[in-house]
Design an enzyme around this catalytic site. Structure first.
Site, PDB file in Angstrom:
ATOM      1  N   ASP A  37      48.095 -93.105 113.571  1.00 35.98           N
ATOM      2  CA  ASP A  37      48.559 -94.431 113.158  1.00 35.98           C
ATOM      3  C   ASP A  37      48.494 -95.428 114.315  1.00 35.98           C
ATOM      4  OD1 ASP A  37      48.964 -93.503 110.647  1.00 35.98           O
ATOM      5  OD2 ASP A  37      51.150 -93.276 110.834  1.00 35.98           O
ATOM      6  N   LEU A  83      22.930 -80.335  83.309  1.00 38.35           N
ATOM      7  CA  LEU A  83      22.628 -78.908  83.404  1.00 38.35           C
ATOM      8  C   LEU A  83      22.590 -78.267  82.033  1.00 38.35           C
ATOM      9  CD1 LEU A  83      25.055 -77.917  86.310  1.00 38.35           C
ATOM     10  CD2 LEU A  83      22.567 -77.982  86.428  1.00 38.35           C
ATOM     11  N   ASP A 125      35.710 -80.086  87.060  1.00 39.79           N
ATOM     12  CA  ASP A 125      35.803 -80.883  85.843  1.00 39.79           C
ATOM     13  C   ASP A 125      36.363 -82.271  86.154  1.00 39.79           C
ATOM     14  OD1 ASP A 125      35.585 -81.499  83.211  1.00 39.79           O
ATOM     15  OD2 ASP A 125      37.350 -80.376  82.570  1.00 39.79           O
ATOM     16  N   CYS A 418      54.414 -84.901  43.149  1.00 42.54           N
ATOM     17  CA  CYS A 418      55.231 -85.145  41.961  1.00 42.54           C
ATOM     18  C   CYS A 418      55.765 -86.570  41.876  1.00 42.54           C
ATOM     19  CB  CYS A 418      56.386 -84.150  41.891  1.00 42.54           C
ATOM     20  SG  CYS A 418      57.603 -84.387  43.204  1.00 42.54           S
TER      21      CYS A 418
END
Ligand code: IVH
Length: 684
Positions: A37, A83, A125, A418
């Site tokens: 830093d 692919l 993924d 019904c």
């Protein structure tokens, strides 16, 4: 400070880049965070004092100030290929055979097999991105897009701290374009969704959607807050660089300071690939990021070049895909079903897709609250999932793909069967048709359940036939089935003498049933197959069960107070119906699963997750026949939990209580060898 500001700034930039790479790529920082830093702030100060010193690769430039108004487009110099897929070991071997055929190698024979070495990498993924470095400096970042053209997202990619703004090392290529996958770890995904939920925003369905949403932000300051990761696995264009192998490339990328996946396996031949794929199918569940398969690449670059590509996929690589548990599809229609108990359940009719190897065309939407919470509409693209034995369900709507003109879905105010006004009891999630007496849909589902395989198992009576009976007013409850006459059946459509005789014969035979089956057939709330069989074992006959108090019912092992109360209430409300059943000749006695040995005496089993060798009922019946107990829930009394794929809370509980967990195979190994004598012979 003696050096000129420009020299000092250049030194600071190089030094900061080096520390960044040591930290992110090599996991071995040389300086503490505060020292880093300090250097960083020195550079910030220098650049503020001397704005002309700011360069695009300065670490201070990771997060600029101005959001973009639109993404520009980037044409990939070399297309970003996709692919081909393999879903089994067999298809991997076919791939290997294709590779060899193209290389003109002889076919495999018993004596001789040519070996091709492959590099296995996990298939991350996320979404693929491309970065271009000129003279080692990051100049451009892009999405894959359609493979030919992507979106220019340089500002967004620069915010990812592990992406070097400048490569390190000697003899860098003048131009190099590299490709990798941007993704989010599970921890970061949970953090982002947690924050969105807390602020009332929509959550992301999965890490991949979250990564895509984060990277394609016009305001890259949002991206900066998302802590994405990128791992690189391929090179698009590299002036002057001729690597020898895929593995060599990965090592070179890492040496330049580019992050690569830690998981990789060089395999000497396709047999080793098959073994690696199998080993990783377990391992992938322990990783902190999503993978949906394994990318298998011919390792040798000379061979890769010789193999080339077909249409948009290379011949030298293939993606082995693990069965997907979450898949996107479209809600074509929302159907409304009336259940046995009058519960009105919304059901999404979906464009069929394969989820974990099973074609799914419907998913439950549970109830109105769930529909409201997820805001599922007809026409929506939704993420569905199937885990273990669980019915497929809609996880989330992909709102970005919602077409125009959709409307929020409301369950009907009257029963679709019904016409009676539906009710929803305060505090309950379920909407019901209150017309238990004469709602045709309720009667229909009650009858279907009554005759089903695990209930009275009446052959030749399915939904359509039962609908016919109801329509013709031949039956108003299950007891009426047993007093049907040939004269009543013959006028029906698709009914002949022989069929009528068969049906009546079958009904006659199934009047003799077991108490466990009858209890299942009655469809008493909270009484499933397990409960029915435990109650049957506890009471033996219907007469005794009918006299039992709640306390006595609750004393049956594994029968709780809720079930006991539910059984008692059902018996009280259905005396007339039970009398009618008995009057029609139904006799419930004996037990399908009476013990024939004491092999498992004193042992209790819980089955959970998907079983493949047995159905759950068969496995439980086997345990009982061998003198053991099959329970529905895990407790300290449980001796073994048999867990298949997809096992969830029961497995967790077993682990927590330290109960022995068996695989299905291990359970099968505990069974005695099949006895020659049939159980019928022994019992009578
Ligand atoms: S190589 C020419 N390696 O999978 C081969 N792709 O279906 C290009 N992916 O678009 C891809 N992990 O988004 C390769 N280790 C890996 C990968 C990987 C994930 C993705 C990538 C690509 C898609 C191809």
């Amino acid at each position: 400070m003696i050096s000129a500001p420009s020299e000092r700034a250049a030194w600071l930039r190089t030094e900061l880049a080096r520390h960044n790479i040591l930290y992110y790529i090599h996991d071995s920082p040389e300086v503490s965070d505060s020292e880093y830093d300090k250097l960083y702030h020195e550079l910030v100060k220098l650049e503020i004092e001397n704005p002309e010193l700011v360069t695009s690769d300065s670490p201070t430039q990771r997060v600029g100030a101005t959001p973009a108004s639109a993404f520009g487009s980037v044409t990939h110099k070399r297309p970003m290929l996709s692919l081909g897929n393999a879903f089994s070991a067999e298809e991997l071997r076919e791939f290997d055979a294709r590779v060899k055929r193209h290389l003109g190698l002889p076919e495999d024979t018993e004596e001789k097999t040519e070996k091709i070495a492959y590099l296995c990498e996990l298939k991350l993924d996320g979404l693929s991105v491309s970065l271009t470095y000129e003279d080692g400096v990051l100049v451009r970042g892009a999405t894959r897009g359609d493979g030919a053209t992507g979106e220019e997202i340089t500002a967004n990619l620069k915010t990812i701290p592990s992406i070097p703004l400048r490569l390190i090392g000697e003899s860098l290529p003048a131009l190099i374009e590299i490709r990798g996958e941007a993704f989010l770890t599970h921890g970061e995904f949970a953090r982002i969704n947690g924050e969105r939920e807390a602020s009332g925003g929509a959550t992301f369905a999965n890490p991949r959607n979250a990564a895509a949403g984060s990277l394609r932000q016009l305001d890259h300051r949002v991206t900066a807050g998302r802590r994405l990761k990128v791992w690189f696995y391929a090179v698009g264009e590299a002036s002057g660089w001729e690597p020898e192998s895929q593995l060599g490339w990965l090592e070179q990328l890492k040496a330049w300071g580019l992050p690569t996946a830690p998981e990789r396996q060089l395999c000497a031949d396709i047999d080793e690939v098959v073994a690696t794929v199998a080993a990783w199918s377990e391992k992938k569940n322990t990783l902190d990021y999503d993978t949906d398969g394994v990318v298998v690449k011919v390792n040798d670059f000379i061979l890769q070049r010789e193999l080339g590509q077909v249409s948009r996929a290379p011949r030298w690589a293939i993606a082995y895909k693990y069965p997907a548990l979450q898949v996107e599809t479209i809600v074509e229609e929302i159907l409304v079903q009336v259940g046995r108990t009058g519960a009105i359940t919304p059901l999404a009719k979906l464009t069929p897709v394969s989820v974990a190897g099973v074609i799914v065309g419907r998913a439950t939407l549970h109830n109105q609250d769930e529909i409201d919470r997820k805001d599922v509409r007809v026409g929506d693209t939704v993420v569905i999932q199937r885990a273990g034995e669980v019915i497929p369900e809609v996880v989330q709507v992909v709102t970005a793909k919602r077409p125009e003109g959709t409307q929020a879905f409301k369950l009907p105010a009257t029963c679709p069967s019904c016409g009676t006004a539906t009710i929803r009891v305060e505090g309950e999630a379920v909407t019901r048709c209150p017309n238990a007496e004469s709602c045709p849909a309720q009667l229909q589902t009650r009858l279907e359940y009554f005759v089903s395989r695990n209930a009275l198992n009446i052959d030749g009576l399915g939904g359509e036939r039962l609908a016919q009976f109801i329509e013709a007013k031949l039956v108003s409850d299950a007891a009426d089935l047993f007093t049907l006459t040939k004269e009543q059946l013959l006028p029906l459509e698709r009914m002949g003498e022989k069929l009528a005789d068969n049906l009546i014969g079958e009904l006659e035979r199934k009047k003799n049933t077991t108490l466990a089956r009858l209890l299942v057939a009655l469809g008493i709330r909270h009484v499933g197959e397990g409960g029915a069989s435990r109650l049957a074992q506890g009471f033996g006959t219907l007469e005794k069960l009918r006299e039992a108090t709640v306390e006595q019912l609750a004393q049956v092992p594994d029968v709780g107070l809720t079930t006991a109360q539910s059984v008692r209430a059902w018996l009280d409300n259905n005396t007339a119906f039970l009398d009618k059943l008995i009057g029609a000749g139904v006799v419930a006695q004996g037990d399908d699963a009476a013990p024939i040995s004491d092999h498992f005496a004193g042992k209790s089993f819980v089955f959970t997750g998907a079983l493949t060798l047995f159905t759950r009922e068969d496995a439980e019946a086997t345990v009982k026949r061998l003198g053991g107990r099959a329970a529905g829930s895990v407790s300290k009394q449980t001796s073994f939990v048999v867990a298949g794929p997809g096992a969830g809370s029961k497995l967790a509980k077993a682990e927590q209580l330290g109960i022995t967990v068996l695989t299905e195979d291990e359970f099968a190994a505990l069974l005695p060898p099949p006895a020659p004598a049939s159980r019928g012979g022994e019992k009578e």
